[in-house]
Scaffold this active site. Sequence first.
Site, mmCIF file in Angstrom:
data_model
loop_
_atom_site.group_PDB
_atom_site.id
_atom_site.type_symbol
_atom_site.label_atom_id
_atom_site.label_comp_id
_atom_site.label_asym_id
_atom_site.label_seq_id
_atom_site.Cartn_x
_atom_site.Cartn_y
_atom_site.Cartn_z
ATOM 1 N N SER A 412 0.823 -1.213 0.000
ATOM 2 C CA SER A 412 0.000 0.000 0.000
ATOM 3 C C SER A 412 0.851 1.254 0.000
ATOM 4 O O SER A 412 0.324 2.352 -0.128
ATOM 5 C CB SER A 412 -0.965 0.001 1.184
ATOM 6 N N HIS A 433 -2.634 -2.557 -6.267
ATOM 7 C CA HIS A 433 -3.034 -2.111 -4.928
ATOM 8 C C HIS A 433 -4.544 -2.211 -4.780
ATOM 9 O O HIS A 433 -5.289 -1.326 -5.204
ATOM 10 C CB HIS A 433 -2.540 -0.671 -4.692
ATOM 11 N N GLU A 445 -5.628 0.396 -7.669
ATOM 12 C CA GLU A 445 -4.552 1.260 -8.169
ATOM 13 C C GLU A 445 -3.525 0.348 -8.844
ATOM 14 O O GLU A 445 -2.990 -0.557 -8.205
ATOM 15 C CB GLU A 445 -3.883 2.036 -7.026
ATOM 16 N N ASN A 483 -3.528 6.816 -0.791
ATOM 17 C CA ASN A 483 -3.070 6.901 0.598
ATOM 18 C C ASN A 483 -2.196 8.133 0.837
ATOM 19 O O ASN A 483 -2.213 8.711 1.920
ATOM 20 C CB ASN A 483 -2.304 5.632 0.990
HETATM 21 P P1 NAI Z 1 -1.999 -9.315 7.257
HETATM 22 O O1 NAI Z 1 -1.073 -9.159 8.389
HETATM 23 O O2 NAI Z 1 -3.458 -9.447 7.542
HETATM 24 O O3 NAI Z 1 -1.589 -10.579 6.402
HETATM 25 C C1 NAI Z 1 -0.311 -10.871 5.968
HETATM 26 C C2 NAI Z 1 -0.241 -12.373 5.760
HETATM 27 O O4 NAI Z 1 0.944 -12.686 5.065
HETATM 28 C C3 NAI Z 1 -0.217 -13.164 7.052
HETATM 29 O O5 NAI Z 1 -1.265 -14.115 7.016
HETATM 30 C C4 NAI Z 1 1.149 -13.843 7.054
HETATM 31 O O6 NAI Z 1 1.110 -15.128 7.622
HETATM 32 C C5 NAI Z 1 1.462 -13.891 5.576
HETATM 33 N N1 NAI Z 1 2.898 -13.918 5.287
HETATM 34 C C6 NAI Z 1 3.868 -13.144 5.812
HETATM 35 N N2 NAI Z 1 5.059 -13.426 5.228
HETATM 36 C C7 NAI Z 1 4.810 -14.399 4.323
HETATM 37 C C8 NAI Z 1 5.617 -15.106 3.387
HETATM 38 N N3 NAI Z 1 6.905 -14.881 3.309
HETATM 39 N N4 NAI Z 1 5.032 -16.027 2.613
HETATM 40 C C9 NAI Z 1 3.718 -16.282 2.692
HETATM 41 N N5 NAI Z 1 2.897 -15.626 3.552
HETATM 42 C C10 NAI Z 1 3.436 -14.711 4.348
HETATM 43 O O7 NAI Z 1 -1.720 -8.093 6.290
HETATM 44 P P2 NAI Z 1 -2.699 -7.407 5.260
HETATM 45 O O8 NAI Z 1 -3.477 -6.355 5.920
HETATM 46 O O9 NAI Z 1 -3.401 -8.466 4.488
HETATM 47 O O10 NAI Z 1 -1.661 -6.667 4.298
HETATM 48 C C11 NAI Z 1 -0.929 -7.348 3.324
HETATM 49 C C12 NAI Z 1 -0.372 -6.356 2.334
HETATM 50 O O11 NAI Z 1 -1.449 -5.653 1.739
HETATM 51 C C13 NAI Z 1 0.530 -5.280 2.927
HETATM 52 O O12 NAI Z 1 1.533 -4.989 2.007
HETATM 53 C C14 NAI Z 1 -0.409 -4.100 3.118
HETATM 54 O O13 NAI Z 1 0.253 -2.864 3.109
HETATM 55 C C15 NAI Z 1 -1.262 -4.249 1.894
HETATM 56 N N6 NAI Z 1 -2.582 -3.623 1.981
HETATM 57 C C16 NAI Z 1 -3.313 -3.686 3.121
HETATM 58 C C17 NAI Z 1 -4.552 -3.076 3.180
HETATM 59 C C18 NAI Z 1 -5.400 -3.171 4.407
HETATM 60 O O14 NAI Z 1 -6.359 -2.412 4.509
HETATM 61 N N7 NAI Z 1 -5.132 -4.083 5.316
HETATM 62 C C19 NAI Z 1 -5.097 -2.338 2.036
HETATM 63 C C20 NAI Z 1 -4.264 -2.407 0.860
HETATM 64 C C21 NAI Z 1 -3.049 -2.995 0.858
#
Ligand code: NAI
Length: 699
Positions: A412, A433, A445, A483
């Site tokens: 993000s 994104h 995005e 953002n």
């Molecule tokens: P989250 O913490 O809910 O999930 C991340 C997941 O990735 C976890 O389940 C973890 O076990 C897994 N993980 C970590 N390292 C890993 C690897 N090496 N291989 C496989 N799985 C792995 O995080 P979230 O919120 O889903 O965010 C993920 C990405 O999306 C980030 O880059 C965030 O900035 C982006 N994002 C988040 C938004 C939000 O509102 N939460 C909106 C848009 C983008």
Amino acid sequence: MSSPVHLAREGAVALIRVDNPPVNALGQPVRAGLLEAFAAAEADAQIKVVVLLCAGTTFIAGADIREFGKPPQAPFLVDVTQAIENFNKPSLAVIHGSALGGGLEIALACHYRIARRNARLGLPEVNLGLLPGAGGTQRLPRLAGVAVALDMIVGGEPITADEAERNGIVDQVFEGELLSAALAFAEQLLVRGTGPRRTGEADVPVVATANNASLLETKRDEVQRSLPGLFSPLRCIAAIEAATVLPLAEGLKREGMLFQECLQSPQRLALVHKFFAERKAGKIKGLDSAVETRPVASVAVIGGGTMGVGIALSLASAGLSVKLLELDADRLATALQRATDTLGKSVRRGSLSEQAMRQRLALIEGVTDYAALAEVDLAIEAVFEDIAAKQAVFEALDRVCKPGAILASNTSSLDLDRIAAFTRRPQDVVGLHFFSPANVMRLLEVVRGAQTSDSVLASAMQLGKRLKKIAVVVGVCDGFVGNRMALSYVREAELLVQEGASVQRVDGALREFGMAMGPFAMLDMSGLDIWQSMRQRQRATLGAGQRLPNLLDRLCAVGRFGQKSGAGFYLYPDGSRTPQPDLELVELLDELSSCPQLDIDPQSLWQRPLYALINEGARILEEGIAQRASDIDVIFLTGYGFPAQRGGPMFYADQLGLDKVLQCIRGYHRCFGANWQPAPLLERLVAEGKTFAELDQQG
Ligand code: NAI
Ligand code: 3HC
């Protein structure tokens, strides 16, 4: 210039064909051509039945939206529909693709209608700040009843051909070839000697369970509650009401007056801007239109957290097969369970069938080994927002994925070019994104890195369309367009609170402006940690005299990350998603307040966050991070709950007058310092007497 309406004869049947690509819109030549062709068929003694059908992929998709606001040119659509209904030979509309707005109104004026099974019929004028102005509000209730008319006209959502048949809007649903279905139905009319059947002559049916007056009243209450501040929905209801109490001719007059009121409304201008802005967003400057896209059938999603699961569900709903990769079997099981639970909720709500749920889940395969990703066409990384985590994933993808696979990151805010440099194929790397929840939110995005190839970019845009998202190209910078701009907006909201306004007051003021939710409720929903990491990077590069609030950081320091931790700016007891005010926050604020409680003028509560948004938008435009001002509008309208009737922040600024906006920003600059340095582009536009819209036209 030849007419876009052609008349041919097939025995006793007149075939009137509209051929006005791309969507057979009812521009003046089509309106004039229709009148002429129907009149010629009426005058021809050999003709017994008149068939109206369209060339290309769709029936008539409505009035020509580009004509709104220009001086009207005869013949007017309402006169065309009236004339069609009044002709004495039975007429048949043959619908394929979409019959929308004025297109459906033309069909309703015909005496009979048949539709191909996959056709959609609707009166979506309300989405443009209008109401159906060519008899739709008078004929639809007469044909299908007030309840259906209210749903279709006030809701604006098209219905399927089968639903239209059930509701008496079409006489028959057909499959297959257009002309043979048309001729077969016309033959039945001929054989039976059936004459015209004019909808306008019928009375509006009274539904047994509820009378029309109470249906209208209930809808009025619902609109006032759920769509406050919108101009056209209440006028749609008033026009339908006219159909229940007035004969057709008078009802049409009332509809015409209400249509004119909508046409003059600034909301119509904003909503039409939104319509064209969404379509323009799909056009990428400098991209060769002949560039080949890469086929995408199988996709890997790396990381099964909030975003990864949402992305996997979005892909599966478009029929794509997904390999969802997690760190270990336990986390994978949790992710797959979350996917099942999410779809289960939709089934319980009735918005998804059990069968569709099973089909989608069957498309998602959980894996823990990168070897399983060797043959995917696209990989989307959605792991923690941490550059080292991204590096590990992209190095692994680079090792295993086949040549030509697209490698995407859902980051993000992180630097996509840095991420691309972790691979030996930066030309194949792009940002996708998604917004949370990714299976629901329409915004995508598409981040164009310095080396992203044209074919990868075009493929990413095509994927967006396939997922039924609005894809907007953005450049690389911290937070991209949405953002990064939102961070300025949030900064001002927080500073207002630190100066003495309450969280609820600021949120309330922005909701009153029309935002779907206030900035603090938004922060709590998306998770404060994501904003804090952007804020920390911002702090490291802060210019002289700029100041940032620290309330958000303090909340993170005590573990208040928003909804997911049960508390943020608000409280969320027992997993609730409804924000509840927190009295303890007041104590924390007392500690933080850098100045005594100021008497904050109510206008500042919404104006400061919004003007900060506009000022940052102007910088983003000047840096080329967004292609055009209207793209920024699309991002805020579809991703951040900006009120559609205000057209997006840049359109809103144009409507206010950029000189007035700049004057106010200069005032804030004097009062609050360097945060409010006016964007040079804004100053230049004001000096040249131009608007953001004019800048878009030049580029
Ligand atoms: P989250 O913490 O809910 O999930 C991340 C997941 O990735 C976890 O389940 C973890 O076990 C897994 N993980 C970590 N390292 C890993 C690897 N090496 N291989 C496989 N799985 C792995 O995080 P979230 O919120 O889903 O965010 C993920 C990405 O999306 C980030 O880059 C965030 O900035 C982006 N994002 C988040 C938004 C939000 O509102 N939460 C909106 C848009 C983008
Ligand atoms: N007038 C003018 N141009 C239109 C148009 C319309 N009604 N509908 C679509 N277009 C243009 C688009 O701007 C686009 O142009 P571009 O290629 O230059 O960008 C092109 O047609 C193709 O449109 P889409 O990209 O949207 O194509 P899709 O295949 O995805 O969708 C559609 C087709 C479902 C017909 C969709 O375009 C649509 O929903 N159109 C608007 C329908 C509508 O709102 N009709 C009501 C108009 S108001 C009215 O009829 C008033 C009357 O009651 C008096």
